[in-house]
Design an enzyme around this catalytic site. Structure first.
Site, short mmCIF file in Angstrom:
data_model
loop_
_atom_site.label_atom_id
_atom_site.label_comp_id
_atom_site.label_asym_id
_atom_site.label_seq_id
_atom_site.Cartn_x
_atom_site.Cartn_y
_atom_site.Cartn_z
N VAL A 12 -9.27 -2.86 -11.16
CA VAL A 12 -9.01 -1.62 -10.43
C VAL A 12 -7.64 -1.04 -10.80
CG1 VAL A 12 -8.96 -0.57 -8.15
CG2 VAL A 12 -10.41 -2.54 -8.56
N HIS A 32 -24.24 21.92 3.60
CA HIS A 32 -24.62 22.46 2.28
C HIS A 32 -23.69 23.61 1.93
CE1 HIS A 32 -27.14 23.61 -1.07
NE2 HIS A 32 -27.05 24.86 -0.65
N ARG A 79 -3.93 -10.28 -8.08
CA ARG A 79 -2.79 -10.52 -7.19
C ARG A 79 -2.98 -11.85 -6.47
NH1 ARG A 79 0.39 -6.10 -6.21
NH2 ARG A 79 0.98 -6.84 -4.15
N CYS A 112 0.82 -1.21 0.00
CA CYS A 112 0.00 0.00 0.00
C CYS A 112 0.86 1.27 0.00
CB CYS A 112 -0.91 -0.02 1.22
SG CYS A 112 -1.77 1.52 1.48
N ALA A 140 -6.35 -2.27 1.63
CA ALA A 140 -5.55 -1.92 2.81
C ALA A 140 -6.42 -1.71 4.04
CB ALA A 140 -4.75 -0.65 2.51
#
Ligand code: NAD
Length: 441
Positions: free
Chosen positions: A181, A430, A262, A40, A308
């Site tokens: 991804v 907002h 992986r 990571c 992760a």
């Protein structure tokens, strides 16, 4: 000295476990063969997001005219972009080192392997030394899978995500094998920096695990902007920078990035002959305990969800179980958020339409004033899945910037089992894009 806990691997699972157990006063020894932070921090989430941020800055500057801003001759320096990435990674690795710097935590830099195990003691070897611990936590992570395509090995044109991240220069053109991804995030990076990109995906769609209405919006935008996407396409062989697909077509590029998944790292565990595996990953129970009494596993090596934030939560649960914390915690796998850092971003949590017969509500992101103000010419979508009987929120799927920053609010609703009426009582600031979660209720 006999440690309370030995940890193999210093990624998000390993360093989280080491921090928690050592701060609870238990003597911990953690082994890491590379840099602390694991995939990571060193060759995954953080370096890609750092490069993607530079690419987005450049891309936005080059397209600033749609916001009435003139920026002429916009350019970038890839060497500088890479240097900044290295600086960011170093800073965060140092942060992990500092977290583990306490009297109960020993960090050993080296490749460790299990020598033997009984129910009372696990013996680990690293270099010339041997170490003993009551418990073992395996957090050895995963590595890029190399599919058995002829010509893929020892080919200087073929990259994986690690070589791509380290490259000093941009490729002149790139073919990305695998539209998952990793593939779509790298497609975004290279496309925004002006590199011609082709994505080859074996399945009928890119990002096959994501809601398909969401994926359709991304695909339409990417194809319009010039990314070539070939689905239902299988690579049969590679020769140099030439890639042959099943139809016989040859696609040529400067580099070929392979991102087809992986696999768990299981080296060093050979002495644990009775350890149970399933499809190349370590089997664990709800508390991350393996079939061996004093052996636990967390993170990618368990083959559950390779993220992760899942790894660090699994580590928390594993240490909680070891320390016999009451009540024992479980992982709410139904409420794990995931993000794909394309542009626009995709963020999801919970069930998808194909999992469950739920009420489906959809709303264009343009119902948010802030989205319209900041996303000129962009489409976005929010989809919410609601239990038809209990009216609780079961899933939220979004595309549109910056949905990664507020998907946690949706995760919270799913995790707490909020009904539509309960979620309605939450006040959103907002104007923010997060208000879409309120609009859709
Ligand atoms: P993935 O499973 O997400 O995608 C791999 C893709 O390759 C799939 O779409 C698959 O159908 C396709 N594929 C498989 N074999 C192929 C072939 N021979 N030819 C063409 N296509 C083929 O895997 P990944 O993208 O490599 O990512 C690995 C892991 O890392 C995933 O679990 C992912 O979630 C994780 N990750 C997460 C993030 C994030 O959270 N933003 C970022 C990067 C990676």
């Amino acid at each position: 000295m006999k440690y309370y806990l030995a940890i193999l691997g210093g990624g998000p699972a390993g360093y989280t476990a080491a921090e928690i157990a050592s701060k609870a006063g238990k003597d911990v020894i953690l082994f890491e063969q590379n840099a602390l932070g694991g995939t990571c921090l060193n060759v995954g989430c953080i370096p890609t997001k750092t490069l993607l941020y530079s690419a987005k800055q450049y891309y936005n500057a080059a397209h600033a005219d749609k916001y009435g801003v003139k920026a002429e001759n916009v350019s970038f320096d890839y060497v500088k972009i890479q240097q900044r990435k290295t600086k960011v990674v170093r800073k965060l690795v140092a942060g992990i080192r500092a977290k583990l710097n306490n009297e109960h935590c020993t960090v050993i830099n080296g490749a460790a392997s299990v020598v033997s195990r009984t129910d009372d003691v696990v013996t680990i070897a690293c270099g010339e030394e041997q170490y003993e611990a009551e418990n073992l936590l395996i957090c050895t992570g995963s590595t890029n899978f190399v599919p058995p395509i002829p010509g893929i090995k020892d080919n200087e044109h073929v990259w994986d995500s690690t070589t791509a991240l380290d490259a000093k220069e941009l490729p002149a053109s790139i073919v990305i094998v695998g539209g998952g991804v990793i593939g779509m995030e790298f497609a975004t990076l290279y496309h925004e920096l002006g590199v011609p990109v082709t994505v080859i995906e074996a399945m009928p769609t890119i990002l096959p695990n994501i809601d398909q209405d969401i994926v359709a919006i991304l695909r339409e935008k990417y194809e319009k902007s010039g990314i070539k996407i070939l689905t239902n396409t299988k690579v049969v062989s590679i020769e140099g920078g030439k890639l042959k697909v099943e139809s016989g077509e040859i696609i040529e590029a400067d580099k070929i990035l392979v991102s087809v998944g992986r696999r768990a790292n299981l080296q060093g565990l050979e002495a644990l002959t009775d350890l149970e595996y399933n499809r190349g990953a370590i089997v664990v129970d709800d508390f991350m305990k393996t079939n061996l009494p004093n052996v636990y596993a967390a993170g990618d090596v368990t083959g559950k969800i390779m993220l992760a934030h899942v790894a660090s939560r699994q580590a928390e649960v594993a240490v909680g179980r070891m320390l016999k914390q009451i009540p024992l915690q479980r992982i709410a796998y139904n409420a794990i958020p995931s993000v794909v850092y394309t542009n626009p971003e995709i963020a999801c949590v919970g069930i998808t339409e194909k999992d469950f017969d739920a009420e489906v509500r959809t709303m264009p992101m343009t119902f948010s004033g802030r989205f319209v103000a900041e996303n000129e010419g962009e489409n976005g979508l929010c989809k919410m899945l609601i239990d038809k009987k209990s009216h609780s929120v079961l899933g939220v799927h979004m595309i549109g910037n910056p949905c990664s920053e507020f998907v946690a609010a949706a995760s919270f609703a799913v995790r707490m089992g909020y009904t539509v009426d309960e979620f309605k009582q939450v006040v959103f600031p907002h104007p923010t894009v997060s208000e879409i979660l309120k609009e859709i209720l």
